[in-house]
Motif scaffolding. Structure first.
Motif, PDB file in Angstrom:
ATOM      1  N   UNK A 142       0.838  -1.206   0.000  1.00 10.75           N
ATOM      2  CA  UNK A 142       0.000   0.000   0.000  1.00 10.75           C
ATOM      3  C   UNK A 142       0.873   1.255   0.000  1.00 10.75           C
ATOM      4  N   UNK A 143       1.974   1.211   0.703  1.00 14.66           N
ATOM      5  CA  UNK A 143       2.901   2.340   0.750  1.00 14.66           C
ATOM      6  C   UNK A 143       3.460   2.630  -0.644  1.00 14.66           C
ATOM      7  N   UNK A 144       3.892   1.582  -1.337  1.00 15.47           N
ATOM      8  CA  UNK A 144       4.427   1.737  -2.688  1.00 15.47           C
ATOM      9  C   UNK A 144       3.340   2.226  -3.641  1.00 15.47           C
ATOM     10  N   UNK A 145       2.136   1.654  -3.501  1.00 14.24           N
ATOM     11  CA  UNK A 145       1.016   2.038  -4.368  1.00 14.24           C
ATOM     12  C   UNK A 145       0.672   3.517  -4.188  1.00 14.24           C
ATOM     13  N   UNK A 146       0.643   3.984  -2.949  1.00  9.58           N
ATOM     14  CA  UNK A 146       0.316   5.385  -2.675  1.00  9.58           C
ATOM     15  C   UNK A 146       1.342   6.324  -3.304  1.00  9.58           C
ATOM     16  N   UNK A 147       2.600   5.936  -3.266  1.00  6.73           N
ATOM     17  CA  UNK A 147       3.650   6.775  -3.849  1.00  6.73           C
ATOM     18  C   UNK A 147       3.558   6.778  -5.375  1.00  6.73           C
ATOM     19  N   UNK A 148       3.332   5.617  -5.957  1.00  4.53           N
ATOM     20  CA  UNK A 148       3.273   5.530  -7.419  1.00  4.53           C
ATOM     21  C   UNK A 148       2.054   6.252  -7.994  1.00  4.53           C
ATOM     22  N   UNK A 149       1.005   6.412  -7.184  1.00  4.30           N
ATOM     23  CA  UNK A 149      -0.168   7.153  -7.654  1.00  4.30           C
ATOM     24  C   UNK A 149       0.155   8.605  -7.967  1.00  4.30           C
ATOM     25  N   UNK A 150       1.239   9.123  -7.381  1.00  4.04           N
ATOM     26  CA  UNK A 150       1.622  10.518  -7.602  1.00  4.04           C
ATOM     27  C   UNK A 150       2.634  10.667  -8.730  1.00  4.04           C
ATOM     28  N   UNK A 208      -1.964  17.971  -6.584  1.00  3.62           N
ATOM     29  CA  UNK A 208      -1.309  17.388  -5.422  1.00  3.62           C
ATOM     30  C   UNK A 208      -2.218  16.337  -4.779  1.00  3.62           C
ATOM     31  N   UNK A 209      -1.650  15.344  -4.096  1.00  2.00           N
ATOM     32  CA  UNK A 209      -2.446  14.235  -3.559  1.00  2.00           C
ATOM     33  C   UNK A 209      -3.552  14.655  -2.601  1.00  2.00           C
ATOM     34  N   UNK A 210      -3.404  15.798  -1.935  1.00  2.00           N
ATOM     35  CA  UNK A 210      -4.401  16.220  -0.958  1.00  2.00           C
ATOM     36  C   UNK A 210      -5.391  17.247  -1.516  1.00  2.00           C
ATOM     37  N   UNK A 211      -5.376  17.469  -2.833  1.00  2.78           N
ATOM     38  CA  UNK A 211      -6.315  18.415  -3.444  1.00  2.78           C
ATOM     39  C   UNK A 211      -7.668  17.746  -3.651  1.00  2.78           C
ATOM     40  N   UNK A 212      -8.689  18.247  -2.993  1.00  7.65           N
ATOM     41  CA  UNK A 212     -10.036  17.689  -3.118  1.00  7.65           C
ATOM     42  C   UNK A 212     -10.722  18.279  -4.342  1.00  7.65           C
ATOM     43  N   UNK A 213     -11.212  17.411  -5.204  1.00  5.77           N
ATOM     44  CA  UNK A 213     -11.914  17.823  -6.424  1.00  5.77           C
ATOM     45  C   UNK A 213     -13.391  17.522  -6.228  1.00  5.77           C
ATOM     46  N   UNK A 214     -14.230  18.552  -6.318  1.00  3.19           N
ATOM     47  CA  UNK A 214     -15.647  18.370  -5.993  1.00  3.19           C
ATOM     48  C   UNK A 214     -16.501  19.384  -6.733  1.00  3.19           C
ATOM     49  N   UNK A 215     -17.803  19.145  -6.671  1.00  2.00           N
ATOM     50  CA  UNK A 215     -18.792  20.040  -7.258  1.00  2.00           C
ATOM     51  C   UNK A 215     -19.708  20.540  -6.154  1.00  2.00           C
ATOM     52  N   UNK A 216     -19.825  21.862  -6.044  1.00  3.84           N
ATOM     53  CA  UNK A 216     -20.716  22.485  -5.075  1.00  3.84           C
ATOM     54  C   UNK A 216     -21.607  23.492  -5.802  1.00  3.84           C
ATOM     55  N   UNK A 217     -22.919  23.267  -5.699  1.00  2.00           N
ATOM     56  CA  UNK A 217     -23.893  24.166  -6.330  1.00  2.00           C
ATOM     57  C   UNK A 217     -23.598  24.359  -7.810  1.00  2.00           C
TER      58      UNK A 217
END
Length: 255
Positions: free
Chosen positions: A80-88, A147-156
């Motif tokens: 999981x650690x390797x997978x999380x890094x490779x996602x970026x 960036x990995x912590x950027x939340x992508x969402x739709x509001x109104x």
């Protein structure tokens, strides 16, 4: 020292580096701490494994079940650690999003009578990473990464990347879709509308992995082909698909 202080010396740790560089540095520097946490998790797994062995009457084999559980926890956490890094990887510049997306689209769609054209542009105007033409219609797909912590969402009905509006990202893609649709319709005599999509290689999407806002659909790369195949397959006939694909290959410039 311009912009600085003669009393406080600059700290090289916080100057002159990109967020991607710091992310990778912190990830590598934190490796010893992650290893310690992994050992703790494995120890907990060992205790649970022994308890399960005793619970099911494996008195002599409880140590084995404990070691097995510890190994599974240790290995799972490492993977999981390797997978999380490779996602970026795309965000860090280690891989190219358009290459990954093109490969996924061809692998998933070609056998379903879809044409995938990579890197196309209207001469002197808009350019896109992928153009998909098939029984379900026509799509343009671009690739982006946050960036990995950027939340992508739709509001109104508005698209957001973290706390920032996403209109500057959505509007150009919607306009490009209109330009491509206008060109193909004019050159083929087939009235088509094009759906703009954005493959998100890094960033936080909702649980279903799809956000639709301001005329744009955003999804993870592996979800794109599923969304396209889920569309109504009776929009274009095989002959129309062939005409549109040939026209696009002839009229659109490779980039």
């Amino acid at each position: 020292m311009p912009g600085g202080s003669i009393y406080v010396q600059p700290n090289e740790k916080y100057t002159g580096s990109s967020p991607q560089w710091w992310y990778e540095k912190f990830w590598r520097d934190d490796a010893p701490n992650r290893l310690k946490r992994r050992y703790v998790k494995a120890a907990v797994g060992f205790i649970i494994g022994v308890a399960l062995g005793l619970r099911f009457g494996l008195t002599g084999g409880s140590a084995f079940t404990g070691l097995l559980a510890a190994a599974l926890v240790f290995g799972g956490d490492w993977l999981y650690d390797i997978y999380s890094f490779r996602k970026t990887a795309v965000w860090r510049g280690a891989k190219r999003g358009e290459v990954i997306m093109g490969r996924l689209l061809r692998r998933s769609l070609r056998r379903h009578d879809y044409h995938v054209l990579d890197g196309r542009a209207i001469r002197g105007q808009a350019s896109i990473d992928h153009l998909v033409i098939g029984p379900g219609g026509v799509w343009i797909i671009d690739n982006e990464s946050w960036s990995p912590d950027t939340e992508i969402a739709c509001y109104a009905g508005r698209l957001f990347f973290g706390e920032k509006y996403g209109s500057k990202t959505a509007k150009p893609l919607v306009e490009q879709a209109e330009k491509f649709a206008e060109l193909l319709s004019r050159e083929t005599g087939i009235q088509v509308s094009i759906t703009p999509m954005l493959a998100v290689h890094c960033g936080l999407l909702p649980r279903n992995g799809v956000v639709s806002a301001e005329g744009l659909t955003l999804a993870k790369p592996r979800t794109m082909a599923k969304l396209i195949k889920a569309a109504d397959r009776d929009v274009l006939s095989p002959a129309q698909v062939e005409v549109l694909a040939r026209t696009a290959a002839r009229e659109l410039q490779r980039v």
